[in-house]
Motif scaffolding. Structure first.
Motif, PDB file in Angstrom:
ATOM      1  N   SER A   1     -13.944 -83.101  -6.618  1.00 21.70           N
ATOM      2  CA  SER A   1     -14.553 -83.033  -5.442  1.00 21.70           C
ATOM      3  C   SER A   1     -14.902 -82.087  -4.625  1.00 21.70           C
ATOM      4  CB  SER A   1     -13.077 -84.529  -4.908  1.00 21.70           C
ATOM      5  OG  SER A   1     -12.584 -83.918  -3.673  1.00 21.70           O
ATOM      6  N   PRO A   2     -15.750 -82.229  -3.857  1.00 21.86           N
ATOM      7  CA  PRO A   2     -16.299 -81.114  -1.928  1.00 21.86           C
ATOM      8  C   PRO A   2     -14.748 -80.830  -1.809  1.00 21.86           C
ATOM      9  CG  PRO A   2     -17.756 -82.647  -2.365  1.00 21.86           C
ATOM     10  CD  PRO A   2     -16.580 -82.905  -3.210  1.00 21.86           C
ATOM     11  N   ALA A   3     -14.029 -81.417  -1.048  1.00 29.22           N
ATOM     12  CA  ALA A   3     -12.683 -81.354  -0.122  1.00 29.22           C
ATOM     13  C   ALA A   3     -11.471 -80.839  -1.098  1.00 29.22           C
ATOM     14  CB  ALA A   3     -11.763 -82.667   0.264  1.00 29.22           C
ATOM     15  N   GLU A   4     -11.335 -80.981  -2.056  1.00 31.01           N
ATOM     16  CA  GLU A   4      -9.970 -80.471  -3.449  1.00 31.01           C
ATOM     17  C   GLU A   4     -10.545 -79.111  -3.233  1.00 31.01           C
ATOM     18  OE1 GLU A   4      -7.526 -81.012  -6.823  1.00 31.01           O
ATOM     19  OE2 GLU A   4      -8.609 -82.464  -6.109  1.00 31.01           O
ATOM     20  N   ARG A   5     -12.235 -78.976  -3.758  1.00 32.22           N
ATOM     21  CA  ARG A   5     -12.847 -77.532  -3.884  1.00 32.22           C
ATOM     22  C   ARG A   5     -12.694 -76.690  -3.285  1.00 32.22           C
ATOM     23  NH1 ARG A   5     -18.085 -78.004  -4.813  1.00 32.22           N
ATOM     24  NH2 ARG A   5     -17.869 -80.216  -5.967  1.00 32.22           N
ATOM     25  N   LEU A   6     -12.609 -76.930  -1.864  1.00 31.73           N
ATOM     26  CA  LEU A   6     -12.588 -76.234  -0.987  1.00 31.73           C
ATOM     27  C   LEU A   6     -10.813 -76.123  -0.705  1.00 31.73           C
ATOM     28  CD1 LEU A   6     -13.414 -74.548   2.460  1.00 31.73           C
ATOM     29  CD2 LEU A   6     -12.989 -76.795   3.134  1.00 31.73           C
ATOM     30  N   LEU A   7     -10.247 -76.905  -0.473  1.00 34.43           N
ATOM     31  CA  LEU A   7      -8.241 -76.646  -0.427  1.00 34.43           C
ATOM     32  C   LEU A   7      -8.029 -75.976  -1.466  1.00 34.43           C
ATOM     33  CD1 LEU A   7      -7.148 -80.179   0.957  1.00 34.43           C
ATOM     34  CD2 LEU A   7      -6.969 -77.818   2.182  1.00 34.43           C
ATOM     35  N   ALA A   8      -8.265 -75.756  -2.542  1.00 33.34           N
ATOM     36  CA  ALA A   8      -8.339 -75.392  -4.340  1.00 33.34           C
ATOM     37  C   ALA A   8      -8.469 -73.405  -4.115  1.00 33.34           C
ATOM     38  CB  ALA A   8      -8.454 -75.616  -4.832  1.00 33.34           C
TER      39      ALA A   8
ATOM     40  N   ALA B   1       1.826 -82.687  -3.251  1.00 31.62           N
ATOM     41  CA  ALA B   1       1.954 -83.587  -2.672  1.00 31.62           C
ATOM     42  C   ALA B   1       2.046 -84.883  -1.700  1.00 31.62           C
ATOM     43  CB  ALA B   1       4.127 -83.561  -1.922  1.00 31.62           C
ATOM     44  N   ARG B   2       0.448 -84.719  -1.074  1.00 29.40           N
ATOM     45  CA  ARG B   2      -0.152 -85.296  -0.217  1.00 29.40           C
ATOM     46  C   ARG B   2      -1.127 -85.897  -1.483  1.00 29.40           C
ATOM     47  NH1 ARG B   2      -1.986 -82.324   4.801  1.00 29.40           N
ATOM     48  NH2 ARG B   2      -2.309 -84.359   5.606  1.00 29.40           N
ATOM     49  N   GLY B   3      -1.695 -85.294  -2.421  1.00 23.38           N
ATOM     50  CA  GLY B   3      -2.381 -85.933  -2.898  1.00 23.38           C
ATOM     51  C   GLY B   3      -4.139 -85.077  -2.814  1.00 23.38           C
ATOM     52  N   LYS B   4      -3.907 -84.031  -2.142  1.00 18.72           N
ATOM     53  CA  LYS B   4      -5.225 -83.124  -1.723  1.00 18.72           C
ATOM     54  C   LYS B   4      -5.471 -82.501  -2.539  1.00 18.72           C
ATOM     55  CE  LYS B   4      -4.354 -85.304   2.289  1.00 18.72           C
ATOM     56  NZ  LYS B   4      -5.855 -86.174   2.104  1.00 18.72           N
ATOM     57  N   VAL B   5      -4.408 -81.836  -4.048  1.00 16.95           N
ATOM     58  CA  VAL B   5      -5.192 -80.863  -4.928  1.00 16.95           C
ATOM     59  C   VAL B   5      -4.299 -81.572  -5.851  1.00 16.95           C
ATOM     60  CG1 VAL B   5      -3.920 -78.961  -5.682  1.00 16.95           C
ATOM     61  CG2 VAL B   5      -5.118 -78.976  -3.497  1.00 16.95           C
ATOM     62  N   THR B   6      -5.422 -81.966  -7.095  1.00 19.90           N
ATOM     63  CA  THR B   6      -4.414 -83.096  -8.242  1.00 19.90           C
ATOM     64  C   THR B   6      -4.577 -81.737  -9.434  1.00 19.90           C
ATOM     65  OG1 THR B   6      -6.737 -83.054  -8.158  1.00 19.90           O
ATOM     66  CG2 THR B   6      -5.933 -84.562  -7.496  1.00 19.90           C
ATOM     67  N   GLN B   7      -4.955 -80.628  -9.613  1.00 25.21           N
ATOM     68  CA  GLN B   7      -4.819 -79.604 -10.379  1.00 25.21           C
ATOM     69  C   GLN B   7      -4.308 -79.258 -10.005  1.00 25.21           C
ATOM     70  OE1 GLN B   7      -8.073 -79.622 -13.249  1.00 25.21           O
ATOM     71  NE2 GLN B   7      -9.030 -81.257 -12.696  1.00 25.21           N
ATOM     72  N   PHE B   8      -2.793 -78.135 -10.524  1.00 28.89           N
ATOM     73  CA  PHE B   8      -2.678 -76.866 -10.627  1.00 28.89           C
ATOM     74  C   PHE B   8      -2.789 -75.705 -11.491  1.00 28.89           C
ATOM     75  CE2 PHE B   8       1.619 -74.544 -10.588  1.00 28.89           C
ATOM     76  CZ  PHE B   8       1.275 -74.114  -9.624  1.00 28.89           C
TER      77      PHE B   8
ATOM     78  N   ARG C   1      -8.786 -72.225  -1.122  1.00 28.48           N
ATOM     79  CA  ARG C   1      -7.845 -70.938  -0.449  1.00 28.48           C
ATOM     80  C   ARG C   1      -6.585 -71.331  -0.771  1.00 28.48           C
ATOM     81  NH1 ARG C   1      -9.338 -75.104   5.087  1.00 28.48           N
ATOM     82  NH2 ARG C   1     -11.534 -74.420   5.566  1.00 28.48           N
ATOM     83  N   MET C   2      -6.336 -72.351  -1.534  1.00 29.46           N
ATOM     84  CA  MET C   2      -5.181 -71.888  -2.014  1.00 29.46           C
ATOM     85  C   MET C   2      -4.560 -70.474  -3.052  1.00 29.46           C
ATOM     86  SD  MET C   2      -2.785 -74.871  -4.245  1.00 29.46           S
ATOM     87  CE  MET C   2      -3.663 -74.608  -6.322  1.00 29.46           C
ATOM     88  N   LEU C   3      -6.072 -71.083  -3.911  1.00 28.33           N
ATOM     89  CA  LEU C   3      -6.243 -69.724  -5.021  1.00 28.33           C
ATOM     90  C   LEU C   3      -6.539 -68.921  -4.938  1.00 28.33           C
ATOM     91  CD1 LEU C   3      -7.508 -71.910  -8.232  1.00 28.33           C
ATOM     92  CD2 LEU C   3      -5.034 -71.031  -8.118  1.00 28.33           C
ATOM     93  N   ALA C   4      -6.995 -68.024  -3.691  1.00 26.17           N
ATOM     94  CA  ALA C   4      -7.305 -67.186  -2.985  1.00 26.17           C
ATOM     95  C   ALA C   4      -6.351 -66.716  -2.439  1.00 26.17           C
ATOM     96  CB  ALA C   4      -8.561 -67.285  -1.658  1.00 26.17           C
ATOM     97  N   THR C   5      -5.463 -67.256  -1.731  1.00 24.29           N
ATOM     98  CA  THR C   5      -3.773 -66.582  -1.445  1.00 24.29           C
ATOM     99  C   THR C   5      -2.786 -66.818  -1.838  1.00 24.29           C
ATOM    100  OG1 THR C   5      -4.491 -67.774   0.930  1.00 24.29           O
ATOM    101  CG2 THR C   5      -2.631 -66.947   0.626  1.00 24.29           C
ATOM    102  N   PHE C   6      -2.926 -67.573  -3.320  1.00 22.60           N
ATOM    103  CA  PHE C   6      -1.951 -67.389  -4.053  1.00 22.60           C
ATOM    104  C   PHE C   6      -1.599 -67.235  -5.367  1.00 22.60           C
ATOM    105  CE2 PHE C   6      -0.360 -70.010  -0.375  1.00 22.60           C
ATOM    106  CZ  PHE C   6       1.077 -69.013   0.470  1.00 22.60           C
TER     107      PHE C   6
END
Length: 332
Positions: free
Chosen positions: A266-273, A184-191, A275-280
């Motif tokens: 992007s490096p920022a999205e790669r980091l967040l994504a 929703a914040r545009g920090k992750v653009t692909q699911f 973490r997201m995928l490692a958990t969920f």
């Protein structure tokens, strides 16, 4: 009630007290017992203790029932930390129940199914079950400790608990909500998710009502395993589709895992994504079907509908609370 300051524990305390039961809630850092509406629970007695201590740090006194809701919910916490709370903490709570002459209603998770797909029966976790994270494994081990304890028990297994079915209200946003928030914040653009994968998202009011009835009908529930789950699981892709339906949110792309290229992010999205995928990530790849016939047979309860309209209520509540971005705050 252990975990009485938590989301489920507090709401169960509120409902039990409202129905005239004498309620004592175990609290540790947070001394307040609040329902989902945020109000202090009238008539609930707070007991300071810690499930990691023998007898939870409490003096023995008689109770009819211990509802054990305290748990570490950190999927990726070190194994020793999860075992200290979810396994040894359960053992300490069982010892307290035995000393108190109480039955034991254990709140676990439907996702002790681990990596299994298809219909999941309301029974003990089969030997050899493969788990997708240490949290699931610790909760399954905790269930085994309960079953072997000799204390009269029943086990309630909620799935992924979200807000109230009618209002979307939720006092504390669970960690899965952060996946939605990042999109929703545009920090992750692909699911990335496997086509056909599902998430069993259940309203808090159904979970709390179910635990209350299992407690009140403990004699009938004794020895049983009960799935407290949605009527119908939602496609995992519904998380992204929910973002897409809100005009001021961005439009994340739903992609199959084989088409997901983290290196192109992007490096920022790669980091967040990452973490997201490692958990969920494992939850976006499978489709368990939780049978809840035993739960419905004992409680007579049916889960309210969990469809797009409910998700829209959850989203609207998240925006109103400031958890999700409003029309002018998306990039903040």
């Amino acid at each position: 009630m252990t975990g009485a300051a938590g989301l489920i524990g507090g709401e169960v305390c509120a409902r039990l007290a409202a129905r005239g039961h004498a309620v004592a809630g175990l609290v540790r850092r947070n001394p307040e017992i609040r329902g989902n509406d945020g109000a202090l629970v009238d008539g609930a007695r707070a007991l300071a203790g810690d499930v990691t201590q023998p007898l939870m740090g409490l003096a023995a006194e008689p109770f009819d029932l211990v509802i054990h809701c305290a748990a570490s919910l950190e999927f990726d916490a070190p194994e020793e930390e999860l075992r200290a709370v979810n396994v040894e903490g359960t053992r300490n709570a069982l010892a307290f129940a035995a000393a108190a002459g109480a039955g034991f209603l254990h709140v676990s998770t439907a996702y002790v199914c681990g990596a299994r797909d298809g219909v999941i029966a309301e029974g003990p976790v089969p030997e050899g079950t493969a788990f997708t994270n240490r949290y699931e494994a610790s909760k399954a081990e905790g269930e085994a400790v309960v079953a072997a304890s000799g204390v009269p028990f029943a086990i309630a297994r909620p799935s992924i608990v979200l807000g109230d079915s009618a209002s979307g209200e939720i006092r504390d946003f669970p960690s899965l909500c952060n996946v939605f928030r990042l999109m929703a914040r545009g920090k992750v653009t692909q699911f990335p998710c496997v086509p056909g994968s599902t998430l069993d998202l259940v309203p808090l009011d159904h979970v709390a009502a179910g635990i209350v009835v299992l407690a009140e009908r403990f004699e009938q529930a004794q020895g049983g395993y009960f799935h407290v789950v949605a009527r119908d699981a939602l496609p995992a892709a519904a998380l992204a589709h929910g973002v897409q339906r809100v005009a001021h949110f961005p439009d994340p792309a739903v992609v199959a895992p084989e088409d997901y290229d983290m290196e192109a992010l992007s490096p920022a999205e790669r980091l967040l994504a990452g973490r997201m995928l490692a958990t969920f990530g494992a939850y976006f790849t499978r489709s368990p079907e939780f049978d809840d016939a035993k739960f419905r047979g004992v409680t007579g309860l049916e889960c309210p509908a969990t469809e797009d309209a409910w998700l829209d209520r959850l989203i609207a509540y998240g925006i109103a609370r400031g958890y999700l971005p409003g029309p002018t705050t998306r990039s903040s």
